[in-house]
Design an enzyme around this catalytic site. Sequence first.
Site, short mmCIF file in Angstrom:
data_model
loop_
_atom_site.label_atom_id
_atom_site.label_comp_id
_atom_site.label_asym_id
_atom_site.label_seq_id
_atom_site.Cartn_x
_atom_site.Cartn_y
_atom_site.Cartn_z
N GLU A 40 -8.28 8.49 -1.36
CA GLU A 40 -6.86 8.28 -1.59
C GLU A 40 -6.29 7.22 -0.65
O GLU A 40 -5.43 6.43 -1.03
CB GLU A 40 -6.08 9.59 -1.47
CG GLU A 40 -6.36 10.59 -2.58
CD GLU A 40 -5.95 10.08 -3.96
OE1 GLU A 40 -5.11 9.14 -4.03
OE2 GLU A 40 -6.46 10.60 -4.96
N TYR A 123 2.80 11.41 -2.29
CA TYR A 123 1.77 11.25 -3.32
C TYR A 123 0.40 11.68 -2.82
O TYR A 123 -0.31 12.44 -3.47
CB TYR A 123 1.69 9.80 -3.83
CG TYR A 123 0.39 9.58 -4.57
CD1 TYR A 123 0.25 10.05 -5.87
CD2 TYR A 123 -0.71 9.01 -3.94
CE1 TYR A 123 -0.97 9.94 -6.54
CE2 TYR A 123 -1.92 8.90 -4.60
CZ TYR A 123 -2.04 9.36 -5.90
OH TYR A 123 -3.25 9.27 -6.55
N ASP A 141 1.37 8.68 -9.71
CA ASP A 141 1.07 7.34 -9.19
C ASP A 141 1.57 6.30 -10.18
O ASP A 141 2.21 6.63 -11.19
CB ASP A 141 -0.42 7.18 -8.89
CG ASP A 141 -1.25 6.97 -10.17
OD1 ASP A 141 -0.78 7.36 -11.26
OD2 ASP A 141 -2.35 6.42 -10.06
#
Length: 313
Positions: A40, A123, A141
């Site tokens: 990520e 996020y 996203d």
Amino acid sequence: MDQVSPALLHQRIIGWFDVQARDLPWRGPARTPWSVLVSEFMLQQTPVVRVLPVFSEWLSRWPTPADLAAAPSGDAVRQWGRLGYPRRALRLHAAAGAVVEHHNGEVPDTVGELLTLPGVGTYTAAAVAAFAFGKRETVVDTNIRRVHARLLGGEALPAPALTAAEMRRAADLLPDDDSQSVLWNAAVMELGALVCTARAPKCSQCPVLESCAWVAAGRPEPRYVPKGQAWAGTDRQVRGAMMGVLRDAAVPVVRELMVSGPVELLPGPAATLTPLMKLHGLKAPREQLERSLEGLLRDGLARDTPAGITLPG
């Protein structure tokens, strides 16, 4: 939303994902919470194809947070290579340290705890909780926003910045079942990455084409023109070239060589000369070179020592 059955969307998009999903290491059975967290960080503003080789080398070198935390931060910056936005490497290094110090070396599994880690925002916390731990979290996203905007909003592109209405819509669409919610998040993200792309959507390959509000509206043009980030001639380009010099240098680089000096004066192996030539090939004025170097020093991406400029220790 009122005209489209969420259950039908779940069935068709997840069914498409079951067949079309890319085989990515952070999705496979060998994934760990740490590998998901690393992915990520790396995938922020960076395409998958560029992340894959760096991700593999990173996990081979530092398979656990403790392994990375024990290494100098400069090693993390060097290993980051040319992924861009190298401050992410420093934040990931700091996050590894926090995991070791506050969580016994184990990546935490709740959004609240994940948000306490350096470099982890809303996020990333939701994505790690969902994809590493199977939690029902609303993951939104850029790809997901675009699919939702077209499929449900009839818009070519989502708003320039994430809105509360978008988050509510995403939360309303999330399946109630934990495992299905994880699949849904991943599936919509993949649909946006592979089919419902920003510039050339492959509508004929979309599993929910007949339900798409944007297609039904005649594929209207975006309400605004997205502004791409400038690169050539910017401080970002100069900083990137300077990072290339520091990554390849076997010895500290004399400050004057970074901001104006001829590369022939550089001591050490010839491998360092090419990045310096690339840096000065940009023909940036000295003021910009000095400003960019000071920015790297201020951000902790470089260190000024008596011997010269190096990566952080």
